[in-house]
Design a protein around this motif. Sequence first.
Motif, PDB file in Angstrom:
ATOM      1  N   ILE A 157       0.830  -1.206   0.000  1.00  0.00           N
ATOM      2  CA  ILE A 157       0.000   0.000   0.000  1.00  0.00           C
ATOM      3  C   ILE A 157       0.863   1.254   0.000  1.00  0.00           C
ATOM      4  O   ILE A 157       0.566   2.232  -0.694  1.00  0.00           O
ATOM      5  CB  ILE A 157      -0.971  -0.032   1.191  1.00  0.00           C
ATOM      6  N   ARG A 158       1.958   1.236   0.738  1.00  0.00           N
ATOM      7  CA  ARG A 158       2.826   2.412   0.755  1.00  0.00           C
ATOM      8  C   ARG A 158       3.443   2.646  -0.629  1.00  0.00           C
ATOM      9  O   ARG A 158       3.592   3.803  -1.058  1.00  0.00           O
ATOM     10  CB  ARG A 158       3.925   2.249   1.803  1.00  0.00           C
ATOM     11  N   ARG A 159       3.783   1.586  -1.343  1.00  0.00           N
ATOM     12  CA  ARG A 159       4.349   1.738  -2.690  1.00  0.00           C
ATOM     13  C   ARG A 159       3.361   2.435  -3.615  1.00  0.00           C
ATOM     14  O   ARG A 159       3.743   3.268  -4.450  1.00  0.00           O
ATOM     15  CB  ARG A 159       4.714   0.362  -3.255  1.00  0.00           C
ATOM     16  N   ILE A 160       2.086   2.141  -3.465  1.00  0.00           N
ATOM     17  CA  ILE A 160       1.064   2.752  -4.323  1.00  0.00           C
ATOM     18  C   ILE A 160       0.857   4.224  -3.964  1.00  0.00           C
ATOM     19  O   ILE A 160       0.688   5.076  -4.843  1.00  0.00           O
ATOM     20  CB  ILE A 160      -0.254   1.970  -4.196  1.00  0.00           C
ATOM     21  N   LEU A 161       0.906   4.540  -2.671  1.00  0.00           N
ATOM     22  CA  LEU A 161       0.625   5.903  -2.222  1.00  0.00           C
ATOM     23  C   LEU A 161       1.839   6.825  -2.333  1.00  0.00           C
ATOM     24  O   LEU A 161       1.682   8.045  -2.460  1.00  0.00           O
ATOM     25  CB  LEU A 161       0.152   5.874  -0.772  1.00  0.00           C
ATOM     26  N   ASN A 162       3.039   6.280  -2.293  1.00  0.00           N
ATOM     27  CA  ASN A 162       4.251   7.089  -2.242  1.00  0.00           C
ATOM     28  C   ASN A 162       4.357   8.167  -3.312  1.00  0.00           C
ATOM     29  O   ASN A 162       4.786   9.294  -3.016  1.00  0.00           O
ATOM     30  CB  ASN A 162       5.493   6.189  -2.309  1.00  0.00           C
ATOM     31  N   PRO A 163       4.007   7.888  -4.592  1.00  0.00           N
ATOM     32  CA  PRO A 163       4.206   8.911  -5.623  1.00  0.00           C
ATOM     33  C   PRO A 163       3.495  10.230  -5.345  1.00  0.00           C
ATOM     34  O   PRO A 163       3.937  11.278  -5.815  1.00  0.00           O
ATOM     35  CB  PRO A 163       3.655   8.237  -6.888  1.00  0.00           C
ATOM     36  N   VAL A 164       2.411  10.198  -4.593  1.00  0.00           N
ATOM     37  CA  VAL A 164       1.670  11.426  -4.297  1.00  0.00           C
ATOM     38  C   VAL A 164       2.416  12.289  -3.285  1.00  0.00           C
ATOM     39  O   VAL A 164       2.230  13.502  -3.233  1.00  0.00           O
ATOM     40  CB  VAL A 164       0.261  11.074  -3.763  1.00  0.00           C
TER      41      VAL A 164
ATOM     42  N   GLY B 148      -6.581   4.184 -11.302  1.00  0.00           N
ATOM     43  CA  GLY B 148      -5.261   3.645 -11.620  1.00  0.00           C
ATOM     44  C   GLY B 148      -5.226   2.134 -11.702  1.00  0.00           C
ATOM     45  O   GLY B 148      -6.106   1.429 -11.202  1.00  0.00           O
ATOM     46  N   GLN B 149      -4.193   1.613 -12.327  1.00  0.00           N
ATOM     47  CA  GLN B 149      -4.035   0.172 -12.475  1.00  0.00           C
ATOM     48  C   GLN B 149      -3.842  -0.522 -11.135  1.00  0.00           C
ATOM     49  O   GLN B 149      -4.215  -1.672 -10.970  1.00  0.00           O
ATOM     50  CB  GLN B 149      -2.835  -0.119 -13.387  1.00  0.00           C
ATOM     51  N   ASP B 150      -3.272   0.212 -10.169  1.00  0.00           N
ATOM     52  CA  ASP B 150      -2.982  -0.411  -8.880  1.00  0.00           C
ATOM     53  C   ASP B 150      -4.193  -0.538  -7.986  1.00  0.00           C
ATOM     54  O   ASP B 150      -4.104  -1.099  -6.904  1.00  0.00           O
ATOM     55  CB  ASP B 150      -1.920   0.410  -8.129  1.00  0.00           C
ATOM     56  N   VAL B 151      -5.337   0.013  -8.413  1.00  0.00           N
ATOM     57  CA  VAL B 151      -6.494   0.009  -7.538  1.00  0.00           C
ATOM     58  C   VAL B 151      -6.923  -1.414  -7.169  1.00  0.00           C
ATOM     59  O   VAL B 151      -7.598  -1.630  -6.181  1.00  0.00           O
ATOM     60  CB  VAL B 151      -7.661   0.788  -8.181  1.00  0.00           C
ATOM     61  N   ARG B 152      -6.534  -2.416  -7.965  1.00  0.00           N
ATOM     62  CA  ARG B 152      -6.895  -3.801  -7.634  1.00  0.00           C
ATOM     63  C   ARG B 152      -6.306  -4.216  -6.294  1.00  0.00           C
ATOM     64  O   ARG B 152      -6.785  -5.147  -5.666  1.00  0.00           O
ATOM     65  CB  ARG B 152      -6.409  -4.744  -8.734  1.00  0.00           C
ATOM     66  N   ALA B 153      -5.252  -3.511  -5.849  1.00  0.00           N
ATOM     67  CA  ALA B 153      -4.656  -3.842  -4.557  1.00  0.00           C
ATOM     68  C   ALA B 153      -5.489  -3.305  -3.394  1.00  0.00           C
ATOM     69  O   ALA B 153      -5.243  -3.644  -2.249  1.00  0.00           O
ATOM     70  CB  ALA B 153      -3.241  -3.271  -4.474  1.00  0.00           C
ATOM     71  N   PHE B 154      -6.468  -2.462  -3.693  1.00  0.00           N
ATOM     72  CA  PHE B 154      -7.264  -1.827  -2.654  1.00  0.00           C
ATOM     73  C   PHE B 154      -8.676  -2.382  -2.623  1.00  0.00           C
ATOM     74  O   PHE B 154      -9.393  -2.379  -3.624  1.00  0.00           O
ATOM     75  CB  PHE B 154      -7.355  -0.314  -2.891  1.00  0.00           C
ATOM     76  N   SER B 155      -9.085  -2.842  -1.453  1.00  0.00           N
ATOM     77  CA  SER B 155     -10.481  -3.175  -1.229  1.00  0.00           C
ATOM     78  C   SER B 155     -11.212  -1.887  -0.858  1.00  0.00           C
ATOM     79  O   SER B 155     -10.594  -0.848  -0.604  1.00  0.00           O
ATOM     80  CB  SER B 155     -10.612  -4.188  -0.101  1.00  0.00           C
ATOM     81  N   GLU B 156     -12.527  -1.963  -0.793  1.00  0.00           N
ATOM     82  CA  GLU B 156     -13.296  -0.792  -0.360  1.00  0.00           C
ATOM     83  C   GLU B 156     -12.880  -0.377   1.051  1.00  0.00           C
ATOM     84  O   GLU B 156     -12.740   0.811   1.346  1.00  0.00           O
ATOM     85  CB  GLU B 156     -14.792  -1.121  -0.386  1.00  0.00           C
TER      86      GLU B 156
END
Length: 405
Positions: free
Chosen positions: A103-110, A225-233
């Motif tokens: 999750i941190r990898r997905i959020l880091n760019p922001v 984004g493509q990474d959204v599959r890593a996130f549940s609701e």
Amino acid sequence: MQAGSPSLSLNNLYRPEILANPYSFYQRLRSEAPIHWDGYLHGWVLTRYADVVACLPDRRISADRTVSLMDRMPPEQRAALRRLFEVNARQLAFLDPPDHTVIRRILNPVFTLEAVAALRERIQSIVDQLLARSQSGGRLDLVRDLADPLPALVIAELVGIPFQDLQQLRAWYDESFNLLGASITQAQLDRALKTFDTMLGYFRTMLARLQQRPQPSLLGMLVSGQDVRAFSEDELFAQCQLFLDAGHGPPASILASSIWLLLQHPDQLRRLRDDPALVGSALEECLRYESPVQLVIRRAQEDVPVDGVQIRQGDLVYLMLGAANHDPARFAEPERFDIGRDPNPHLAFGYARHRCIGQWLARLEGEIVLTTLLQRLPTMRLGTDAAVWQKTLALRGLAALPVVI
């Protein structure tokens, strides 16, 4: 078990004279009982820099303390609030690897230094608007008029939440999640569950709207984004709550405490006015001296020895960042406020994998505010003789900061 006396309990931090200046109390803890069991908190309290730094990256000591909070509740309440606990546990701050890493990898760019730097003009514009709106009558409350609204406006825009919804979201959050681990009545329990459902409905509506009409925001990126599959609701909901909470409270505390410290130390304020290039170093010293987050809580996943003390599996561990940042074993003359301190390896933003993801944003807000106030309010002085600090253990912040301009 090395039990501390009641006079060493962190419960003493609520006493007005210690709340005003907890650092003498921290010094006593470091000297008399640097690692001790606090009966009030039902956990271990660690106050030395070396011990805190050793524990923060230790994978045997988990960031997920929701299990321990659940265990403190009556069985029937625990069962009713299980869903709230499950969602709360998905916040980045409560996760361990590998979930935390993903999750941190997905959020880091922001939140990279480069991404945050692009917000400079927008943050400056908000600061200018807030000061223009509040400069009347020769007095300001820099908490109410600047330090509190600025980070709230910035994080709301960044996440993609309408600013006018923030107050309601905070009220919902306080009415539900802040009850976890507390002794509550049936009426409070029913209200918390109803409020939680209302919050979920709000975010579901927002996510559905973003799927139809994406927008340039953190939520918009996660939805499209493509990474959204890593996130549940649940994960999306949990991260939004984390950013709206952590992106507002601690930065607001940083801004107000930094101004307070400089006005309390006129020699250092003159030094900064004479050399504005010191603003970054000055902010780092403010972060060390009055850390916004005074403690973080962890839970031992197995027996862990720390300097001869055996912390048992399942025990809570309170790592005192505020005390560690005043440890004379790490900082020369720690009670001296020195805006040129170098090196300054403070722990105000945490350490290792759980170092605050929003640290660069908080720093940029602080530097812009300090620079702007120095330029535009050169004769600003305190409008009170005594600070009023919020009565909380974890977050150290001023309740008000009146100044005369």
